[in-house]
Design an enzyme around this catalytic site. Structure first.
Site, mmCIF file in Angstrom:
data_model
loop_
_atom_site.group_PDB
_atom_site.id
_atom_site.type_symbol
_atom_site.label_atom_id
_atom_site.label_comp_id
_atom_site.label_asym_id
_atom_site.label_seq_id
_atom_site.Cartn_x
_atom_site.Cartn_y
_atom_site.Cartn_z
ATOM 1 N N LEU A 113 7.640 -4.799 3.060
ATOM 2 C CA LEU A 113 6.990 -4.391 1.830
ATOM 3 C C LEU A 113 5.634 -3.859 2.267
ATOM 4 C CD1 LEU A 113 7.768 -4.508 -1.165
ATOM 5 C CD2 LEU A 113 6.705 -6.733 -1.300
ATOM 6 N N ASP A 114 5.329 -2.626 1.926
ATOM 7 C CA ASP A 114 4.086 -2.001 2.372
ATOM 8 C C ASP A 114 2.874 -2.861 2.063
ATOM 9 O OD1 ASP A 114 5.489 0.256 3.186
ATOM 10 O OD2 ASP A 114 5.178 1.294 1.291
ATOM 11 N N GLN A 115 1.810 -2.650 2.815
ATOM 12 C CA GLN A 115 0.572 -3.391 2.614
ATOM 13 C C GLN A 115 0.063 -3.233 1.182
ATOM 14 O OE1 GLN A 115 -2.467 -2.325 5.434
ATOM 15 N NE2 GLN A 115 -3.931 -3.796 4.634
ATOM 16 N N SER B 30 1.878 -2.761 -1.498
ATOM 17 C CA SER B 30 2.893 -3.158 -2.472
ATOM 18 C C SER B 30 2.883 -4.674 -2.604
ATOM 19 C CB SER B 30 4.283 -2.681 -2.029
ATOM 20 O OG SER B 30 4.315 -1.271 -1.965
#
Length: 177
Positions: A39-41, A43
């Site tokens: 999960l992106d930073q 997000s």
């Protein structure tokens, strides 16, 4: 072992970082578990951690097409046409996406405040949608909403397959097994 974490905004999906940024180690003290997916930073939301390699593979390998559902705040009042386009799939620089289940959504009353807050512009509204994907390209939801003219402002993963965020508070985790 399987753990659900509600990953806060700004946290890296790894346990160490030489640059001193916030990581999973700041939230999960359980040893021997690793993120099943990313999960992106920038997000938030559901991240599964496990010590079971076979389970991690089933959750993340594209051939298993595990559905992942996201609550998305976008810049502007998203149109029915944009929702329909997301539902058919869009063409990105790395090729066409699979069709996605997309629908209008209300801002949930259970939503925690984000730190830092999403930028507010008085002249431009924001809107919410729920989108479910069965593939997992890099920053795919963000790229898809931008492709239909509505850049993502906030992205929260609510569900992976049968596992849901439910009422798990931001930064908290619980065992699922």
């Amino acid at each position: 072992m399987l753990i659900a974490l509600n990953k806060p905004y700004g946290v890296l999906c790894q346990f160490t970082d030489e640059a001193g940024r916030r990581t999973l180690a700041d939230y999960v003290m359980q040893k021997g578990v690793y993120a099943a997916g990313r999960l992106d930073q920038d997000s938030e939301g559901l991240l599964l951690l496990t010590d079971d390699g076979a389970l991690a593979h089933r959750l993340t390998d594209p051939k298993h097409k595990q559905p992942k559902t996201y609550l998305v705040q976008v810049d502007g009042a998203i149109t029915d046409e944009a929702i329909a386009t997301l539902g058919r799939g869009v063409v990105l620089k790395d090729g066409p996406t699979l069709p996605a289940a997309a629908e209008h959504a209300a801002e949930p009353d259970w939503l925690w405040p984000r730190d830092p807050p999403v930028r507010f512009r008085q002249a431009i509204p924001t809107s919410w949608l729920r989108i479910t994907l069965r593939e997992g390209r890099n920053r795919q939801v963000r790229r898809m909403t931008a492709a239909v003219g509505f850049p993502t402002l906030r992205l929260i993963r609510e569900r992976i397959g049968t596992y849901a965020l439910d009422d798990l508070a931001s930064g908290r985790w619980r065992r699922l097994d």
